[in-house]
Write a protein that holds these residues in place. Structure first.
Motif, short mmCIF file in Angstrom:
data_model
loop_
_atom_site.label_atom_id
_atom_site.label_comp_id
_atom_site.label_asym_id
_atom_site.label_seq_id
_atom_site.Cartn_x
_atom_site.Cartn_y
_atom_site.Cartn_z
N LYS A 549 0.77 -1.08 -0.09
CA LYS A 549 -0.03 0.04 0.02
C LYS A 549 0.80 1.40 0.04
O LYS A 549 0.40 2.39 -0.55
N ASN A 553 0.61 4.27 -2.57
CA ASN A 553 0.27 5.61 -2.06
C ASN A 553 1.30 6.45 -3.05
O ASN A 553 1.09 7.51 -3.24
N GLN A 557 -0.29 9.39 -5.38
CA GLN A 557 -0.04 10.85 -4.62
C GLN A 557 0.91 11.47 -5.64
O GLN A 557 0.36 12.60 -5.99
#
Length: 737
Positions: A549, A553, A557
Motif C-alpha cells: 500500500k 500511495n 500521490q
C-alpha cells in the motif's frame, strides 16, 4: 549599333475599308457595359477581419447591415478620411472538443464535466479555457475591444494586401509575457530537478524571457509541458504543444539546438498525455537531430555553458530509450558506443559556467574522477540497468552458459558497489540526507533505481516468479545460491518501499517524480507480496499487503494524472485486491496456499527463442496501437483461390491454440486478425483452464496468475514465454487514426 526591336503594332485600317465595314456589328439592342475585371470592389474592414465577401455597398455593406456591425464605409465626424472605428466581431463558433479528444482527433460531444469518450477510455478529461487574444498588424487594440484600422487603401488593395490589419482571435494562440514568465519559473522549480528536464540553462533562459528574445517554439514548449505537469487546466497547453510541434515539423530540415530542446519537451508532453505513437515517432526525429548537430561529441572551442548545455541535451535524448526500447537494439536511439561525451556536472557548476571533469558513461581503468554528482551517477546506473536487462534476455534465450551466470552476477554486484562509492557522504541514503537535499526527486530516484537494479538481477533465481530464469537454468544453479538470490531480491524490494515511505513522510510533497520512480514502486510491491508465498517466509501476507500500500500511495500521490503510469496503478490495485482475497480465504481457513513449484514441466530452452524482441506489457511502445497493414499491399491483386487459401490459413492460426506449460498451466496465443490492433494496455494473455477449455482474456491481474507470467517488469521486460504477451483489442468505432 543595332536598334532595339520594337513591339508589333496592330494594322491601321481606314474606316471606309471593306474589312472594317464587314467587321462592324449591325445595329441592335443596346447592351450594358462589361465591368472591368481589373478593378476590385472596396472591402470594408469588418468583412476583412471576418474574412467574408463584401459587396462594397456605399455607406454600409450588406453584411454589416444584416449583422448590425459598424461598417468602415460609414464616415464618422471628427475622424480623418479613411480612419474608422471597428468593433471586433463576436466569435460565434467555439471548439467544443476536450483537450484529449482534440489532440487525438476523435469525436467529442463536449459533455461536462467529462465527455463520454474520455469516460469510456478511462482518461482524464479537461477543456481549454475561453480566452480571447487579439492582435492587429496595422491597428491598435483598445481594452474595450475597439480596433483602429487605417483603411484608406482598401478600395484598390491587392489580394496579398487584404490580409494586412487582420486580427488573430484564435484562442490560446500564445501565452502572454506574464504567463510565460510564471510558467518558466515553475518549470525550473518543479521540472528542472528531474533527470530528463535538466538541459536548459536557467540564467540564460530567464534573461531571454525578460528581454522577450526567447525562441518562440521553445517558449511554447516550456509553457505547454509545465501547464500539463502542474495541471493548469485553465491554460490552453494542448494548443501550445500543437503549435510548437507543427512549427518544428515545418522546419524539419533545419537542425537547431532550440528546436531540439523544444522537441524533447513536446515528446514528454505526448507521453504524459497518452499520445504514445506520436511520442515514439518524434523520438526518432530527436535522435536524428542530435546526431546531425553532433551533440554526441565534445566541442572544446565553445564556452563552458554552451558545452554543458549540449551534453545535457544529448543525455536527455539518451534517457528517452527508457520509455520505448527497454534494451532492444533495434529501438535504441543512442547506442552507447556512439557517445563520446562526459557526464553532466552538478548544478552549481553549470549555473556559473565552470568546467568540471566528470568522466565517461562507462568508467575505464584510468578513470580518476573525484566529483561525479547525482546526475552522473544516475546516468551510469541507467546504463547498468540496461546491461542487466540484456543479461536477463541472454539467460532466458539460453545464450548464457550456466557456468558463467554466477560470475556475471558477481561482476554486476561489484560495479553497483563501486557506483555508490562515487557518492559523497551527503548523497548516501539516509532520512537526514533526504530532508536536507536540494534535489529530493533526483535523490530518491537514484537510490530507488539502485535497489531496483539489484531486484532485476536477483529475480532470475525466484522459482515460480514470472521473470525467473527458465527451469533448466534454475536447476543448474546451486540451491544455496538460489536461496541467497531470493533473500537479496526481497531485501532490496523492501528497501525501495522503505525509501517510498520515507519520502511520503519526510519529503517535499510538492515536487514531481519521473515514471521510473513509479516503476520501482510497482515492482517492489509485486516482489514483497510474492515473498509472502515462499515457504518459510518471514513476512506474513497481511504485512506484505500493507507494505504494498505504501508503493501504491506513492504512485497515487505523485502520478495522479500521468497517462504513462495509469496502467501501473491499475494493475497494482488489481493485484493487491487479489492478494486481499487470498488473505480473507486464509483467515476463514477454507483455502490452502500451495507453494510454488520447484521445477517447471517444460525443459526446453528453445521455447524462449522468440522472446528476443519482446517488450514488457507496460512498455509504452506496446501501448502505442501501431497497426501492421502489410497484408494490404498485395490484397487487390490476389485471385479468389489464393485469397481463400490465405483466409483459411489465418482462421486456422487464430483458432488453433499453441500450448506451453508454465507453472502447471497451459496458455494459448491468438493471432491478430485483420482490422485489429495490438494493444497491450490491460491485456495479459489467454490462459486455458486445467481441463483444456479456453477462457476469454481478462484484464484483471490476480495473485494466482503471478506464477504464469501474466504481469511483467514494466522497465526491463523479461525473456518469458511468448504466449503470455499478446492480446487483441478492437479499436472503438468512433476513434480515428
Amino acid at each position: 549599333m543595332t536598334e532595339a526591336l520594337r513591339p508589333l503594332r496592330p494594322l491601321q485600317v481606314s474606316s471606309d475599308s471593306p474589312e472594317l465595314q464587314s467587321s462592324q456589328p449591325k445595329p441592335g439592342p443596346i447592351s450594358k457595359p462589361t465591368p472591368d475585371p481589373l478593378k476590385r470592389r472596396a472591402v470594408c474592414s469588418q468583412c476583412r477581419i471576418r474574412k467574408v465577401r463584401c459587396d462594397g455597398r456605399p455607406n454600409q455593406c450588406q453584411n454589416c447591415d444584416r449583422l448590425g456591425f459598424e461598417c468602415s464605409f460609414q464616415q464618422l465626424p471628427g475622424k480623418l478620411p479613411g480612419q474608422y472605428v471597428v468593433k471586433l466581431p463576436e466569435r460565434r463558433r467555439r471548439m467544443l472538443a476536450c483537450v484529449p479528444c482534440h489532440s487525438k482527433k476523435t469525436r467529442c460531444l463536449g459533455e461536462l464535466p467529462s465527455c463520454s469518450s474520455c469516460v469510456r477510455r478511462n482518461r482524464v478529461c479537461s477543456y481549454p479555457s475561453a480566452r480571447r487574444n487579439g492582435s492587429a498588424a496595422d491597428g491598435l487594440i483598445e481594452p474595450s475591444g475597439i480596433v483602429w484600422v487605417d483603411d484608406r487603401s482598401a478600395g484598390d488593395a491587392s489580394p496579398s494586401q487584404e490580409d494586412i490589419g487582420m486580427v488573430d482571435t484564435a484562442e490560446g494562440s500564445a501565452p502572454d509575457p506574464e504567463t510565460t514568465m510564471a510558467l518558466i519559473l515553475d518549470y525550473f522549480e518543479h521540472l528542472y530537478p528531474l533527470p530528463s528536464f535538466a538541459f536548459l540553462h536557467k540564467p540564460t533562459v530567464l534573461l531571454r524571457c525578460r528581454d522577450q528574445t526567447i525562441n518562440e517554439i521553445l517558449k511554447l514548449s516550456i509553457c505547454a509541458i509545465t501547464s500539463l505537469q502542474l495541471q493548469r487546466t485553465s491554460l490552453c497547453h494542448d494548443l501550445w504543444a500543437q503549435q510548437a510541434e507543427q512549427r518544428i515539423l515545418q522546419q524539419i530540415g533545419r537542425a537547431s539546438i532550440f528546436h531540439l530542446q523544444a522537441l524533447l519537451l513536446i515528446i514528454r508532453y505526448r507521453i504524459e498525455s497518452g499520445d504514445f505513437p506520436t511520442a515514439f515517432m518524434l523520438a526518432a526525429l530527436a535522435a536524428r537531430t542530435a546526431l546531425a548537430l553532433r551533440l554526441n561529441y565534445e566541442r572544446p572551442e565553445l564556452s563552458e555553458v554552451a558545452q554543458e548545455a549540449r551534453r545535457r541535451l544529448f543525455w536527455a535524448v539518451y534517457l528517452l530509450d527508457d520509455f520505448f526500447c527497454v534494451g532492444l537494439r533495434e529501438f535504441e536511439l543512442c547506442p552507447e558506443e556512439t557517445i563520446h561525451l562526459q557526464l553532466p556536472c552538478d548544478e552549481e557548476y553549470f549555473d556559473v559556467g565552470r568546467y568540471v571533469h566528470t568522466g565517461l558513461l562507462r568508467p575505464g581503468a584510468s578513470d580518476n574522477v573525484t566529483i561525479l554528482g547525482l546526475r552522473g551517477v544516475f546516468l551510469r546506473l541507467t546504463s547498468m540497468r540496461r546491461a542487466v536487462m540484456r543479461f536477463n534476455r541472454r539467460v532466458g534465450l539460453g545464450e548464457e552458459l550456466s557456468s558463467t551466470i554466477g560470475g556475471s552476477i558477481r561482476r554486476f554486484e561489484e560495479e553497483l558497489s563501486a557506483l555508490t562509492a562515487n557518492l559523497r557522504p551527503l548523497e548516501q541514503y539516509s532520512v537526514s540526507n533526504l530532508t536536507s537535499s536540494r534535489w529530493q526527486a533526483q535523490f530518491i530516484m537514484l537510490h530507488m533505481s539502485w535497489h531496483q537494479c539489484h531486484c532485476d538481477l536477483y529475480r532470475l533465481g525466484l522459482d515460480g516468479y514470472s521473470e525467473a530464469a527458465p527451469s533448466p537454468i534454475l536447476l543448474a544453479i546451486h540451491p544455496r545460491e538460489r536461496v541467497a538470490m531470493q533473500f537479496k531480491c526481497f531485501e532490496h524490494a523492501e528497501s525501495i518501499i522503505r525509501i517510498a515511505s520515507d519520502f511520503l513522510t519526510h519529503g517535499n510533497g510538492q515536487c514531481l517524480l519521473e515514471r521510473d520512480a513509479a516503476v520501482c514502486a510497482f515492482e517492489s510491491a509485486r516482489l514483497v507480496m510474492f515473498s509472502s508465498r515462499i515457504p518459510g517466509a518471514t513476512s506474513s501476507l497481511e504485512l506484505a499487503i500493507n507494505k504494498a500500500k505504501l508503493s501504491l500511495n506513492l504512485i497515487t500521490q505523485f502520478f495522479p494524472y500521468s497517462a504513462s503510469t495509469q496502467p501501473l496503478r491499475k494493475d497494482l490495485e488489481r493485484l493487491m485486491a487479489s492478494y486481499s482475497v487470498r488473505l480473507a480465504l486464509q483467515t476463514q481457513e477454507t483455502f490452502s496456499e500451495p507453494g510454488p513449484p520447484s521445477t517447471r514441466p517444460s525443459t526446453k530452452v528453445s521455447q524462449y527463442a522468440s522472446s528476443r524482441q519482446r517488450l514488457s506489457v507496460q512498455s509504452l511502445l506496446l501501448q502505442s496501437d501501431f497497426v501492421d497493414d502489410s497484408n494490404e499491399i498485395a490484397g487487390p491483386t490476389q485471385g479468389p483461390t489464393q485469397g481463400a487459401a490465405i483466409q483459411a490459413t489465418t482462421n486456422d492460426m487464430h483458432t488453433t491454440p499453441r500450448t506451453n506449460h508454465v507453472s502447471g498451466l497451459s496458455s494459448e496465443i491468438a493471432i491478430t486478425p485483420r482490422n485489429q490492433t495490438w494493444n497491450m494496455a490491460g491485456i495479459t494473455g489467454q490462459v486455458s483452464s486445467l481441463n483444456g477449455q479456453a477462457q476469454q482474456p481478462s484484464p484483471c491481474l490476480d495473485a494466482g496468475q503471478e506464477d504464469a507470467g501474466l504481469i511483467f517488469n514494466p522497465w526491463m521486460g523479461f525473456a518469458g514465454t511468448e504466449d503470455m504477451y499478446y492480446g487483441v483489442s478492437v479499436r472503438p468505432p468512433d476513434e480515428e487514426f
